[in-house]
Design an enzyme around this catalytic site. Structure first.
Site, PDB file in Angstrom:
ATOM      1  N   GLY A  11       0.751  -1.208  -0.046  1.00 36.28           N
ATOM      2  CA  GLY A  11      -0.091   0.136   0.088  1.00 36.28           C
ATOM      3  C   GLY A  11       0.722   1.245   0.074  1.00 36.28           C
ATOM      4  CB  SER A  12      -0.035   4.612  -0.644  1.00 36.35           C
ATOM      5  OG  SER A  12       0.633   5.955  -0.939  1.00 36.35           O
ATOM      6  N   PRO A  84       7.844  -1.084   2.628  1.00 33.68           N
ATOM      7  CG  PRO A  84      10.094  -0.312   2.242  1.00 33.68           C
ATOM      8  CD  PRO A  84       9.275  -1.485   2.113  1.00 33.68           C
ATOM      9  CG  HIS A  86       8.361   7.245   0.050  1.00 33.10           C
ATOM     10  ND1 HIS A  86       9.061   7.454  -1.029  1.00 33.10           N
ATOM     11  CD2 HIS A  86       8.192   8.526   0.445  1.00 33.10           C
ATOM     12  CE1 HIS A  86       9.248   8.738  -1.432  1.00 33.10           C
ATOM     13  NE2 HIS A  86       8.717   9.319  -0.339  1.00 33.10           N
ATOM     14  CE  LYS A 138      -3.671   6.086   8.855  1.00 29.77           C
ATOM     15  NZ  LYS A 138      -2.845   7.402   8.574  1.00 29.77           N
ATOM     16  CG  ASP A 140      -9.625   5.523  14.346  1.00 28.17           C
ATOM     17  OD1 ASP A 140      -9.334   5.212  13.196  1.00 28.17           O
ATOM     18  OD2 ASP A 140      -8.882   6.563  14.976  1.00 28.17           O
ATOM     19  CB  SER A 512      23.423  -6.749 -46.508  1.00 29.16           C
ATOM     20  OG  SER A 512      24.931  -6.789 -46.733  1.00 29.16           O
TER      21      SER A 512
END
Length: 561
Positions: A11-12, A84, A86, A138, A140, A512
């Site tokens: 995730g971010s 991470p 990021h 989050k 909440d 060629s």
């Protein structure tokens, strides 16, 4: 033996991955008392600090490195990789998810699905992680509003549908533990499982599944006069003393006479155990070779179609030369084509990109200078994965998974001889066929391989000098200018003459007819058969792209003459 589930977060940044991990450790009773006391504060424990171990992580409030944590429930043991979020550290997410059974995707309910969320979800599916679960965190901070959750859940289901994977989405508040290990009274509208209930119910594939794969890492003879032992870690399957095995890429067959797991005597070993084996025959087996079951062999190849996650600061462009590390073998390689690049905003493929930038995911063709023994990644995650390394800085610049491998004609199928090893060493006078150097003007590499296969099937020793392999090995120091191209032709012609002098039919690509005739002339002057195939109808036909039938017909005409 308790079942083990390997999982990774995804995730971010700031979605709360480290906090959720801290909550899992706390609620499963997996935290040592001194660790909890060290992060305790006036508002309760700082859960994120339990997994953010680097000073820079604590100072910046982000995860940089992959942090591994261990916890247990009544059902199973867990190894969890906190990766991470990021974008700069996307490469570390690849590391953490590379051997995971499940990826746990976190989303901040206020921010919704971001580009990095999509990128991490795609990396998880790219790496073959079999299970994906999403936690909308989050809750909440939005007063556990069902509408806010439903909006994000719809976005996540859209991502899952585009990736073609099933997805369970769970509303959680990691800071307070809602729906993590304990069902929350503040979400009466949620009738699904808690996050931990779902984790305990996920199916984990049993060890030892799939056909035998044992990449040889080390060859040893600890006692003078004793038989050699071949050590490595089983990538798949089971192995017993007495089993018949095939050594790839040579194709030699033999039997396992002894098996040692180093810690105790065993009659049977199964993946992912590290073992040392002895073989019945004295074969030429070295690091990078693979012991496999005769009935279920992998592919011996020098050409891969693969998907990469590019990790280099400098972009990847077609023609770039790198080192490829696959199981226990390192080979020189060249990325010969870029086919597509993933757009993280739409999860659509952008075709024919000019380059891959840092953190881009794309499909490429890779050619190697030596044989690799591979499976498709969907079949085996060890033998279907590789990394690319900058040969000058030795930095790892890409992680790749094999989608398709082009089998090399004749590889892994030796003629019967002593101990099953292919041996073809007659004297020059006893050679059953004259050698030949055959130049194909304008033909695709596939035609060279098909012509090689046709000649081998007809009993003619043949070898195709694949242009990509020549570039990756024999001519890796050459550029693309006229002088360098002339030197490439000269080197290819010299190798073709050596092969023809040994009694093989050497198949060489030419740009060629003029350069082909110039390169073939020394072979003819040396008394060897030299053939230039330019188009249907024989070597003197108008310019065109010859096929396999044209090659065989031109060779037959030249030998009759």
């Amino acid at each position: 033996m308790r079942e083990l589930l390997r999982m990774a977060t995804a995730g971010s940044v700031d979605d709360g991955k480290s906090t959720l991990i801290g909550r899992l450790l706390l609620d499963t009773g997996s935290l040592p008392t001194d660790h909890l006391a060290a992060v305790d504060g006036p508002d309760g424990p700082d859960l994120a600090a339990l997994s953010d171990g680097l000073r820079a992580e604590r100072e910046q409030g982000i995860t940089i490195d992959v942090a591994y944590r261990f916890f247990s429930t009544a059902a199973r043991n867990y190894v969890l990789a906190d990766t991470p979020g990021h974008v700069r550290y996307t490469r570390n997410m690849v590391t953490g998810a590379s051997n995971a059974h499940l990826a746990m995707l976190l989303v901040d309910v206020r921010a919704g699905v971001l580009d990095q969320t999509r990128r991490h979800a795609r990396i998880a599916t790219l790496l073959g992680v079999p299970h994906l679960v999403a936690a909308v965190n989050k809750m909440d901070l939005v007063d556990f509003d069902r509408g806010a959750f439903d909006r994000v859940r719809a976005e996540l289901h859209d991502v899952a549908e585009r990736l073609g994977v099933p997805l369970l989405v769970v509303p959680v508040a990691a800071k307070h533990g809602d729906n993590v290990a304990v069902r929350s009274a503040r979400t009466p509208w949620w009738d699904g499982p808690t996050l931990l209930e779902h984790l305990d119910a996920v199916d984990v594939p049993p060890p030892g599944e799939g056909g035998l794969r044992l990449p040889v890492q080390w060859v040893s003879r600890p006692v003078a006069g004793a038989r050699r032992s071949y050590a490595g870690r089983l990538a798949a399957g089971t192995l017993r003393a007495g089993d018949e095995v095939v050594v790839l890429p040579s194709g030699a067959r033999t039997r396992v006479t002894a098996l040692d797991a180093l810690d105790e005597e065993r009659e049977t070993a199964l993946a992912p155990l590290s073992v040392s084996v002895q073989l019945a025959d004295d074969l030429d087996v070295g690091r990078g070779d693979v012991l496999t079951a005769p009935e279920d062999p992998p592919v011996v190849t020098r050409e891969l179609r693969a998907q990469l996650c590019w990790m280099g600061e400098e972009p990847l462009r077609p023609g770039q030369r790198l080192l490829l590390k696959h199981t226990t073998r390192t080979a020189r390689a060249q990325v010969t084509a870029l086919h597509d690049r993933l757009d993280p905003a739409t999860l659509a493929d952008v075709t024919s990109p000019e380059r891959l930038e840092l953190n881009d995911i794309g499909t490429v063709t890779v050619r190697t200078a030596v044989d690799l023994v591979v499976d498709a990644y969907t079949r085996n995650r060890d033998t279907g994965a590789f990394v690319l390394v900058d040969e000058h800085t030795h930095a790892t610049v890409a992680a790749g998974v094999v989608r398709e491998a082009v089998p090399r004609a004749g590889a892994g199928r030796p003629a019967e001889g002593a101990e099953g090893v292919a041996r073809w060493t007659p004297s020059r006078a006893a050679r059953p066929h004259r050698g030949a150097a055959v130049w194909l003007v304008g033909a695709a590499p596939e035609v060279l391989r098909e012509a090689e296969a046709a000649l081998l099937a007809a009993g003619r020793p043949a070898y195709a000098l694949d242009p990509g392999n020549v570039r990756a090995g024999l001519a890796e120091d050459l550029g693309d200018g006229p002088a360098e191209r002339a030197e490439l032709v000269r080197r290819s012609g010299h190798v073709a003459r050596l092969l023809a002098d040994a009694g093989l039919v050497a198949l060489v690509a030419a740009g060629s007819a003029a350069e082909a005739r110039a390169a073939a002339r020394p072979a003819g002057e040396a008394g060897l058969t030299a053939v230039v195939v330019t188009a249907p109808g024989g070597p003197d036909a108008p310019s065109g792209a010859p096929g396999v039938a044209d090659v065989l017909a031109a060779l037959a005409l030249a030998e009759e003459a």
